[in-house]
Design a protein around this motif. Structure first.
Motif, PDB file in Angstrom:
ATOM      1  N   VAL A 161       0.837  -1.205   0.000  1.00 30.46           N
ATOM      2  CA  VAL A 161       0.000   0.000   0.000  1.00 30.46           C
ATOM      3  C   VAL A 161       0.870   1.252   0.000  1.00 30.46           C
ATOM      4  CG1 VAL A 161      -1.619   1.372   1.377  1.00 30.46           C
ATOM      5  CG2 VAL A 161      -1.999  -1.078   1.066  1.00 30.46           C
ATOM      6  N   LYS A 162       1.926   1.221   0.790  1.00 31.94           N
ATOM      7  CA  LYS A 162       2.835   2.365   0.863  1.00 31.94           C
ATOM      8  C   LYS A 162       3.424   2.697  -0.501  1.00 31.94           C
ATOM      9  CE  LYS A 162       6.860   1.664   2.675  1.00 31.94           C
ATOM     10  NZ  LYS A 162       7.932   1.360   3.659  1.00 31.94           N
ATOM     11  N   ARG A 163       3.622   1.673  -1.327  1.00 29.24           N
ATOM     12  CA  ARG A 163       4.238   1.877  -2.634  1.00 29.24           C
ATOM     13  C   ARG A 163       3.229   2.137  -3.751  1.00 29.24           C
ATOM     14  NH1 ARG A 163       9.563   0.184  -2.108  1.00 29.24           N
ATOM     15  NH2 ARG A 163       9.975  -0.744  -0.067  1.00 29.24           N
ATOM     16  N   LEU A 164       1.978   1.791  -3.512  1.00 28.33           N
ATOM     17  CA  LEU A 164       0.954   2.001  -4.542  1.00 28.33           C
ATOM     18  C   LEU A 164       0.508   3.442  -4.636  1.00 28.33           C
ATOM     19  CD1 LEU A 164      -1.385  -1.115  -4.062  1.00 28.33           C
ATOM     20  CD2 LEU A 164       0.431  -0.773  -5.755  1.00 28.33           C
ATOM     21  N   VAL A 165       0.591   4.171  -3.519  1.00 25.01           N
ATOM     22  CA  VAL A 165       0.159   5.575  -3.492  1.00 25.01           C
ATOM     23  C   VAL A 165       1.312   6.414  -2.954  1.00 25.01           C
ATOM     24  CG1 VAL A 165      -1.540   7.214  -2.652  1.00 25.01           C
ATOM     25  CG2 VAL A 165      -2.211   4.834  -3.065  1.00 25.01           C
ATOM     26  N   GLN A 166       2.047   7.041  -3.863  1.00 23.64           N
ATOM     27  CA  GLN A 166       3.201   7.850  -3.495  1.00 23.64           C
ATOM     28  C   GLN A 166       3.114   9.227  -4.146  1.00 23.64           C
ATOM     29  OE1 GLN A 166       7.165   5.801  -3.496  1.00 23.64           O
ATOM     30  NE2 GLN A 166       6.084   4.261  -4.689  1.00 23.64           N
ATOM     31  N   PRO A 167       3.577  10.255  -3.461  1.00 27.35           N
ATOM     32  CA  PRO A 167       3.571  11.594  -4.053  1.00 27.35           C
ATOM     33  C   PRO A 167       4.472  11.647  -5.291  1.00 27.35           C
ATOM     34  CG  PRO A 167       3.969  11.686  -1.677  1.00 27.35           C
ATOM     35  CD  PRO A 167       4.094  10.255  -2.079  1.00 27.35           C
ATOM     36  N   ASN A 168       3.974  12.286  -6.340  1.00 25.13           N
ATOM     37  CA  ASN A 168       4.758  12.524  -7.558  1.00 25.13           C
ATOM     38  C   ASN A 168       5.182  11.247  -8.289  1.00 25.13           C
ATOM     39  OD1 ASN A 168       4.730  15.369  -6.955  1.00 25.13           O
ATOM     40  ND2 ASN A 168       6.409  15.011  -5.509  1.00 25.13           N
ATOM     41  N   LYS A 169       4.445  10.164  -8.056  1.00 22.84           N
ATOM     42  CA  LYS A 169       4.721   8.937  -8.785  1.00 22.84           C
ATOM     43  C   LYS A 169       3.398   8.320  -9.240  1.00 22.84           C
ATOM     44  CE  LYS A 169       9.143   7.782  -6.686  1.00 22.84           C
ATOM     45  NZ  LYS A 169       9.922   6.814  -5.876  1.00 22.84           N
ATOM     46  N   PRO A 170       3.411   7.569 -10.338  1.00 20.92           N
ATOM     47  CA  PRO A 170       2.182   6.944 -10.809  1.00 20.92           C
ATOM     48  C   PRO A 170       1.606   6.000  -9.754  1.00 20.92           C
ATOM     49  CG  PRO A 170       3.879   6.859 -12.496  1.00 20.92           C
ATOM     50  CD  PRO A 170       4.557   7.300 -11.232  1.00 20.92           C
ATOM     51  N   LEU A 197      -5.891  -4.024  -4.908  1.00 22.79           N
ATOM     52  CA  LEU A 197      -5.361  -2.794  -4.322  1.00 22.79           C
ATOM     53  C   LEU A 197      -4.726  -1.919  -5.401  1.00 22.79           C
ATOM     54  CD1 LEU A 197      -3.659  -4.249  -1.110  1.00 22.79           C
ATOM     55  CD2 LEU A 197      -5.652  -2.740  -1.153  1.00 22.79           C
ATOM     56  N   THR A 198      -4.034  -2.570  -6.336  1.00 19.68           N
ATOM     57  CA  THR A 198      -3.407  -1.833  -7.431  1.00 19.68           C
ATOM     58  C   THR A 198      -4.450  -1.114  -8.284  1.00 19.68           C
ATOM     59  OG1 THR A 198      -1.347  -3.060  -7.683  1.00 19.68           O
ATOM     60  CG2 THR A 198      -2.293  -2.176  -9.677  1.00 19.68           C
ATOM     61  N   ILE A 199      -5.502  -1.810  -8.641  1.00 21.22           N
ATOM     62  CA  ILE A 199      -6.546  -1.200  -9.474  1.00 21.22           C
ATOM     63  C   ILE A 199      -7.240  -0.071  -8.718  1.00 21.22           C
ATOM     64  CG2 ILE A 199      -8.662  -1.606 -10.770  1.00 21.22           C
ATOM     65  CD1 ILE A 199      -6.109  -2.916 -11.899  1.00 21.22           C
ATOM     66  N   ASP A 217      -7.385   3.906  -9.629  1.00 18.91           N
ATOM     67  CA  ASP A 217      -8.655   4.624  -9.774  1.00 18.91           C
ATOM     68  C   ASP A 217      -8.791   5.771  -8.777  1.00 18.91           C
ATOM     69  OD1 ASP A 217      -9.377   3.007 -11.860  1.00 18.91           O
ATOM     70  OD2 ASP A 217     -10.723   1.727 -10.700  1.00 18.91           O
ATOM     71  N   GLY A 218      -7.756   6.018  -7.990  1.00 19.89           N
ATOM     72  CA  GLY A 218      -7.767   7.190  -7.124  1.00 19.89           C
ATOM     73  C   GLY A 218      -7.999   6.942  -5.650  1.00 19.89           C
ATOM     74  N   SER A 260      -7.343   6.425  -1.816  1.00 13.42           N
ATOM     75  CA  SER A 260      -6.297   6.957  -0.952  1.00 13.42           C
ATOM     76  C   SER A 260      -5.622   5.830  -0.178  1.00 13.42           C
ATOM     77  CB  SER A 260      -6.893   7.955   0.036  1.00 13.42           C
ATOM     78  OG  SER A 260      -7.768   7.284   0.940  1.00 13.42           O
ATOM     79  N   SER A 261      -4.485   6.137   0.413  1.00 14.40           N
ATOM     80  CA  SER A 261      -3.787   5.135   1.214  1.00 14.40           C
ATOM     81  C   SER A 261      -4.630   4.721   2.410  1.00 14.40           C
ATOM     82  CB  SER A 261      -2.424   5.664   1.663  1.00 14.40           C
ATOM     83  OG  SER A 261      -2.568   6.864   2.397  1.00 14.40           O
ATOM     84  N   GLU A 262      -5.414   5.669   2.958  1.00 16.38           N
ATOM     85  CA  GLU A 262      -6.286   5.353   4.087  1.00 16.38           C
ATOM     86  C   GLU A 262      -7.330   4.314   3.687  1.00 16.38           C
ATOM     87  OE1 GLU A 262      -4.255   9.080   4.794  1.00 16.38           O
ATOM     88  OE2 GLU A 262      -5.513   8.417   3.128  1.00 16.38           O
ATOM     89  N   GLN A 263      -7.901   4.477   2.514  1.00 14.43           N
ATOM     90  CA  GLN A 263      -8.884   3.501   2.035  1.00 14.43           C
ATOM     91  C   GLN A 263      -8.247   2.130   1.833  1.00 14.43           C
ATOM     92  OE1 GLN A 263     -10.103   6.229  -1.280  1.00 14.43           O
ATOM     93  NE2 GLN A 263     -12.172   5.494  -0.798  1.00 14.43           N
ATOM     94  N   LEU A 264      -7.066   2.130   1.264  1.00 15.92           N
ATOM     95  CA  LEU A 264      -6.381   0.867   1.005  1.00 15.92           C
ATOM     96  C   LEU A 264      -5.963   0.187   2.300  1.00 15.92           C
ATOM     97  CD1 LEU A 264      -4.170   1.819  -2.090  1.00 15.92           C
ATOM     98  CD2 LEU A 264      -6.497   0.886  -2.031  1.00 15.92           C
ATOM     99  N   HIS A 265      -5.588   0.982   3.295  1.00 12.52           N
ATOM    100  CA  HIS A 265      -5.223   0.407   4.591  1.00 12.52           C
ATOM    101  C   HIS A 265      -6.419  -0.319   5.221  1.00 12.52           C
ATOM    102  CE1 HIS A 265      -1.552   3.204   5.149  1.00 12.52           C
ATOM    103  NE2 HIS A 265      -1.148   1.978   4.878  1.00 12.52           N
TER     104      HIS A 265
END
Length: 217
Positions: free
Chosen positions: A114-123, A190-192, A196-197, A199-204
Motif C-alpha cells: 500500500v505504501k508503494r501504490l500511493v506515493q507523491p509525484n509517482k504513478p 489494491l493496485t486497481i 482509480d484514485g 487513498s492510502s487510508e482507504q487501502l489500509h
C-alpha cells in the motif's frame, strides 16, 4: 584517373575513421537516470501507449542513442521493469525472511505494498500489473514477461505459507493454495483501486479486513 582513385580512397578512409570515432564515443547521458525517467513513463501510460517519440523527448536523447544502448523499445521496457523491481517494488524476500510467522509476513507485505501504490509525484498502482493492461496481441511477449513476474511473486507467497506450516505457526490443514489466490487477488485489487484514485487510508482499511480474513482459513 590515378589522382581521382587516390582521392576517393582517402575520402573513404576519412569516413571510416569518423565512424569509428563516433562509435567509440562515450555515452553522453546517465543510464540510470534514463531508466528512471523511462520507467515513470511506462508506469504512468503503459507500454503500448508510450512511443519512441515520447521516450526520446522525455529522456532528452536521440533515437539512435536509445537503440544503441537498449536495443529497442521492448528492451528498454524490460530494463525499466528490472529497475522498478529494484528501486520501487516491495522487498518481498526481505520481509518474508525477517517475519517470525506467516501471518506477520503477509500482513507486513500487504501494508508495504500500500505504501508503494500511493506515493507523491509517482504513478499509482504497481507497474508490473498496470503497464501492460489493455494491450493488443502485438505485445504478447511483454504481457507474458510481466505475467511471469507476477507468477513468480505468487509462488513466493505460497512458499512462505508452506514455511508457516513447517514451522508450526500455520495449521497443516490450512488451504494454502486458496490463501495464496485470495491474497494475490487482494494485492492486484489494491493496485486497481489505487489506479482509480483510492487513498492510502482507504487501502489500509482493505488490508485490515484482509488480515482479519486470515482466521477464516
Amino acid at each position: 584517373m590515378i589522382f581521382m582513385t587516390n582521392r576517393h580512397e582517402t575520402n573513404l578512409a576519412v569516413t571510416e575513421d569518423a565512424l569509428k570515432k563516433k562509435r567509440g564515443r562515450p555515452k553522453c547521458f546517465d543510464e540510470q537516470q534514463v531508466l528512471q525517467k523511462a520507467m515513470l513513463l511506462f508506469w504512468e501510460h503503459g507500454y503500448e501507449a508510450t512511443s519512441i517519440s515520447d521516450l526520446t523527448q522525455a529522456l532528452e536523447i536521440t533515437a539512435p542513442s536509445l537503440y544503441s544502448t537498449f536495443g529497442d523499445k521492448e528492451g528498454l521496457f524490460y530494463r525499466c521493469v528490472d529497475y522498478y523491481l529494484a528501486h520501487e517494488g516491495c522487498p518481498i524476500d526481505t520481509i518474508f525472511v525477517e517475519a517470525k510467522t506467516a501471518k506477520i509476513a503477509v500482513e507486513l507485505y500487504l501494508y508495504d505494498i500500500v505504501k508503494r501504490l500511493v506515493q507523491p509525484n509517482k504513478p499509482a498502482g504497481c507497474m508490473v500489473v498496470v503497464a501492460a493492461m489493455n494491450c493488443s496481441d502485438a505485445t504478447q511477449d511483454v504481457q507474458q514477461n510481466l505475467l511471469d513476474k507476477r507468477i513468480k511473486t505468487k509462488e513466493k507467497l505460497l512458499k512462505r505459507l508452506q514455511q508457516g506450516v513447517e514451522q508450526g505457526d500455520l495449521s497443516s490443514h490450512a488451504p494454502l493454495q486458496e490463501m495464496t489466490d485470495f491474497y494475490t487477488t487482494v494485492i492486484q485489487g489494491l493496485t486497481i483501486q489505487a489506479r482509480d484514485g483510492a487513498s492510502s487510508e482507504q487501502l489500509h482499511k482493505v488490508v485490515g479486513h484482509a488480515v482479519k480474513a486470515w482466521t477464516l482459513f
